[in-house]
Design a protein around this motif. Sequence first.
Motif, PDB file in Angstrom:
ATOM      1  N   ALA A   1     -10.811   3.209   2.434  1.00 47.59           N
ATOM      2  CA  ALA A   1     -10.372   2.704   1.129  1.00 47.59           C
ATOM      3  C   ALA A   1     -10.656   1.210   0.983  1.00 47.59           C
ATOM      4  CB  ALA A   1      -8.887   2.984   0.943  1.00 47.59           C
TER       5      ALA A   1
ATOM      6  N   SER B   1      -0.879   9.759  -1.348  1.00 51.92           N
ATOM      7  CA  SER B   1      -2.279  10.213  -1.344  1.00 51.92           C
ATOM      8  C   SER B   1      -2.506  11.488  -0.550  1.00 51.92           C
ATOM      9  CB  SER B   1      -3.175   9.118  -0.766  1.00 51.92           C
ATOM     10  OG  SER B   1      -2.906   8.970   0.631  1.00 51.92           O
TER      11      SER B   1
ATOM     12  N   ALA C   1     -11.387   0.285  -2.462  1.00 47.59           N
ATOM     13  CA  ALA C   1     -10.461   0.773  -3.483  1.00 47.59           C
ATOM     14  C   ALA C   1      -9.252  -0.140  -3.669  1.00 47.59           C
ATOM     15  CB  ALA C   1      -9.991   2.178  -3.113  1.00 47.59           C
ATOM     16  N   VAL C   2      -8.730  -0.668  -2.548  1.00 46.48           N
ATOM     17  CA  VAL C   2      -7.501  -1.461  -2.637  1.00 46.48           C
ATOM     18  C   VAL C   2      -7.758  -2.698  -3.508  1.00 46.48           C
ATOM     19  CG1 VAL C   2      -5.824  -2.817  -1.322  1.00 46.48           C
ATOM     20  CG2 VAL C   2      -6.684  -0.650  -0.401  1.00 46.48           C
TER      21      VAL C   2
ATOM     22  N   VAL D   1      -3.565   2.504  -5.197  1.00 50.17           N
ATOM     23  CA  VAL D   1      -3.655   3.180  -3.911  1.00 50.17           C
ATOM     24  C   VAL D   1      -2.264   3.292  -3.311  1.00 50.17           C
ATOM     25  CG1 VAL D   1      -4.518   3.042  -1.544  1.00 50.17           C
ATOM     26  CG2 VAL D   1      -6.009   2.389  -3.434  1.00 50.17           C
ATOM     27  N   SER D   2      -1.782   4.525  -3.204  1.00 47.19           N
ATOM     28  CA  SER D   2      -0.513   4.757  -2.528  1.00 47.19           C
ATOM     29  C   SER D   2      -0.792   5.635  -1.320  1.00 47.19           C
ATOM     30  CB  SER D   2       0.469   5.458  -3.477  1.00 47.19           C
ATOM     31  OG  SER D   2       1.474   6.111  -2.694  1.00 47.19           O
TER      32      SER D   2
ATOM     33  N   SER E   1      -9.708   8.435   5.048  1.00 41.84           N
ATOM     34  CA  SER E   1     -10.413   7.888   3.893  1.00 41.84           C
ATOM     35  C   SER E   1     -10.624   6.391   4.083  1.00 41.84           C
ATOM     36  CB  SER E   1      -9.609   8.142   2.611  1.00 41.84           C
ATOM     37  OG  SER E   1     -10.345   7.681   1.501  1.00 41.84           O
TER      38      SER E   1
ATOM     39  N   MET F   1      -6.151   5.797   6.820  1.00 42.22           N
ATOM     40  CA  MET F   1      -6.837   5.084   5.746  1.00 42.22           C
ATOM     41  C   MET F   1      -7.287   3.706   6.222  1.00 42.22           C
ATOM     42  SD  MET F   1      -5.399   4.444   1.905  1.00 42.22           S
ATOM     43  CE  MET F   1      -4.643   2.836   1.988  1.00 42.22           C
TER      44      MET F   1
ATOM     45  N   LEU G   1       0.817  -1.207   0.000  1.00 43.98           N
ATOM     46  CA  LEU G   1       0.000   0.000   0.000  1.00 43.98           C
ATOM     47  C   LEU G   1       0.859   1.270   0.000  1.00 43.98           C
ATOM     48  CD1 LEU G   1      -2.661  -1.227   2.575  1.00 43.98           C
ATOM     49  CD2 LEU G   1      -2.862  -1.165   0.080  1.00 43.98           C
TER      50      LEU G   1
ATOM     51  N   TRP H   1     -12.613   6.565  -0.338  1.00 49.52           N
ATOM     52  CA  TRP H   1     -11.859   6.545  -1.595  1.00 49.52           C
ATOM     53  C   TRP H   1     -12.790   6.211  -2.754  1.00 49.52           C
ATOM     54  CZ3 TRP H   1      -6.232   6.629  -1.004  1.00 49.52           C
ATOM     55  CH2 TRP H   1      -5.554   6.746  -2.223  1.00 49.52           C
TER      56      TRP H   1
END
Lengths: 359, 414
Positions: free
Chosen positions: B181, B195, B184-185, B190-191, B179, B200, B55, B152
Motif C-alpha cells: 500500500a 481492509s 495508497a496511504v 486506508v484502514s 498488499s 500491508m 492507518l 493496493w
Amino acid sequence: MRVLAAMSGGVDSAVAAARAVDAGWDVTGVHLALSRQPATLRTGSRGCCSVEDSHDARRSADVLGIPFYIWDFAERFQAEVIDDFVAEYEVGHTPNPCLRCNEKIKFAALLDKALALGFDAVVTGHHAKLIDGQLMRSVDAGKDQSYVLAVLTAEQLSHAVFPLGDSTKDQVRAEAAQRGLAVADKPDSHDICFIADGNTQGFLQKQLGERPGDIVDSSGAVLGAHSGAFGFTVGQRKGLNLTTPAPGGEPRYVLSIQPKSNTVVVGSARDLEVDLVCCARPVWTSSALTADFECLVQLRAHGMVSGAAITLAADGQLVARLTEPQRGVAPGQALVMYDGDRVLGSATITSAERVCMTA
Amino acid sequence: MTYLDHAATTPMLEEVISTVSQQMHTVGNASSLHTSGRAARRMVEEARERLAAALDARPSEVVFTGGGTESDNLAIKGIYLARRAENPARTRLLVSAVEHHAVLDAVQWLAAHEGAEVEFLPVDGYGMLDPAALAASIERDPESVALVSVMWANNEVGTVQPIAEIAELTAEHGIALHSDAVQAVGALPVSFAASGVDAMTVTAHKLGGPYGTGALLLKREVSCVPLLHGGGQERDVRSGTLDTPGIVGFALAAELAVQRRAASAARLAELRDQLISGIRAQVPDVLLNGHPTERLPGNAHLSFPGCEGDSLLMLLDARGIECSTGSACSAGVAQASHVLIAMGADEPRARGSLRLSLGHTSSEADVLAVIDSIAAVVERARRAGMASGALTAASLPAAARPSGSQLSSLGGRI
C-alpha cells in the motif's frame, strides 16, 4: 553549441567530455546500453558494456556537472553490429565490429537521434583529429583510431568532435587524474565488447554451430580438419592443429577461407603475401576522389601500412597496387587511404592476390 | 523547477524535517535499559501508536522496517515460509502481474529456491485485477495457497485494485493476503482493520517522511518467519536497532498525510485532470494508461505514440520538468514496463510512456509548465524516434506493429 558526449565509462570519453565542457559548450553525457543483459561487474579487458562501466560514466558526468542519461541501443547494436559480425564470419570474411559500430551506431543511430533532439554534434573520446573537417591521425601513433573512423562520410564528420587528437594516452590519463575523474587509471579495453570471455571462435561456434570441414593446401591436399571454416581469419597461424607437417617444417598460415566448400586453405608465409587488393564501397571522408592516385594504405586496425597506387573502376570498385607486399590481408577488413596523416577515405577489402612475383 | 515525480519520492515535510533533526540530537538505543534508552523507547512506542492510529491498525501490528522493499520481502518470504511450515502442501503464491519488483523478484526467488509455484494473476487493459480470476485460481486447490499478494494501487499507472473483494475471497479460504500500500496511504482511505488484509507494506518517503524507514503492518495471528536475525527488536520478526528519528518522522508524516488526505486528493485529482486535458489539447493522440476513474489522484501515466520515453524525459529535464519514464529501470537499462505489457500494451506504447505524478508541493504552475512545453518536446522526440529508428511502429515487422484497435482498447481516454 549543444553537444552530446558519448561516455563509455572509460578515461578517454570522460576527458573528451571534460574538454567539451571547458570549451564552453552545453554538454549532455549519454552512455549507450548495448546489451539487454549487461554484466554487473566489468571483467577482463572489456571496457564499456557492464553496469559498472555505466556507473563509471555516470560518476564522471557527476564530476563534470553535466546531465547524464543511459540510452538503450541494444537492439540496433544487435542488428547492425553483432548479427553483421556473425554473418561476415560465416561467409569467410574478417569484420571489424568497432568500425561497424562507428559507422552504424555512434555516427548514425546516435548522431541522428542527437540531431533530432536538437544537439549540434556528438563528442567522443576517439584518438583522432579533425582539422577543418579533415580526419587526421592522432599524435599518439600507438593509440591512433583514425582507421576505425575512416568509414564516416564528410557529412557524418561535420557533426563529430574528437577533442583528444592532440594528446597522447598518457596525457589523457594524467589530465583525468588532475580533474579528479576516478577512471584515470582504469585499464584500457582491448577485446570485442560483446564477447565477454574474449573467445571469438567459441562465440561464433555458439551462433553458427559446428560445421566440420577440411584444411587443405593450395594443391587441394587435405592436411587436417576444422569444426567451422568461419572460425578462421587470413594470416592466422595458431590453432590449425594440422596432422601433416609442412616439408621443411616451416610454419603454415591461413591463406583463404572458402565458405562454399567449407575449406580452409593454408600455405607458407610467402604464399600469404599479396600486392593487389580489390575493394568495394569506397567512402570518402572529405571530397570524393575520382581520378587514380597514389597514397598510403592501412589494411588492419593496427600496422600494415604500405604505399599504394589506387585505381578507381567505373563500377565502384577500388583496386590498390601495393608497393610493399603485405601478409594477412583479410576480406571484410577496411583499406584506409592516407595522404600523410590525413585520411582520404576507406573501402571494404573483397579479395587480394599476388601479381608481381619479383616485388 | 517543476517536480512531477512524487510517486518516486515526495519532498519531506518541513514539520518532519524539524522533528527528525530534533530527535537526532537525542542519544538512546531503544533497546537500552537506562534513562536515555527508555526515552528513545518511549518515542518509538508513541510513534508506533500514532502510525497505527493513522492507518487504523493496532500498535502491536506495526513492524518497523527499512522501507517498502524490505516490508514486501518480509511479507512474501516470511509468510510463505511460515505457512508452508504449518502445512507443506501450501506452496502456491498468487500475485498480480503488475506488482512492484520488490514483490515479483521475491516470489521468483521463492520459486527458484524454496519450491514455490507462482501464478501471476492477469489484469485487464486498465491494469485492474479481475477478482474472478483470483477466485478461479484459488479454487483450483485452496489448500495449497500459501499467500496472495495484490498491491493496493499501482505505482506506475495508478490503477486502484479491488482490495475489499480480494480480501473477501482470501478470507473465505483462510488464505493470507498481503498488499503493498506504499502508493495508497495518503492518497486513498486506508484502514488496515477494515481492509481484511493480513499484511500491508507502507513506507515513509512517499508521504513526506524520511528515506529508509517503513513498516509492515502484520496481523497478530499471522505468523511470519524473520529474514533478519539478531536482537529480535520488532516482535521477533525483524531485528536491528530501531531508527528512532526515522520512526518518529514516519509517524508524523503518516499522521499529516492521513489528516490532509481528503483535501489533498481532491486538489491533486483536479490538477491531474487539468494536466491530462491540457496535454491532450496539445498532443491529440496521447493515450492515458491505467483506469480512467479508479486511479491515484496524483497519477497521470501517458503514452506518446512515436516517441521514446527516454527522449521525452531528457527534453523535459532540460526544461526543468522532472518526471519518470513509464518503464522500470533494470540494471541501468530501460526495459519496457512489465505493468504495461501485462495490460496488453505493445512495446512501442510501453516505451513511449511517461509518468507524471503530483504531490503536496504541486501547483497549477507545474501543470501549466508541462502544457506549455509538451507540444515542442513531443514533436522533437518524435523526430528523434524516427531518426534513431529504434522500435518505432514503422520499423517493426508488420506482425509486431500495433493496430489502431489495439491501441485504443487499452485504457483509452478520459
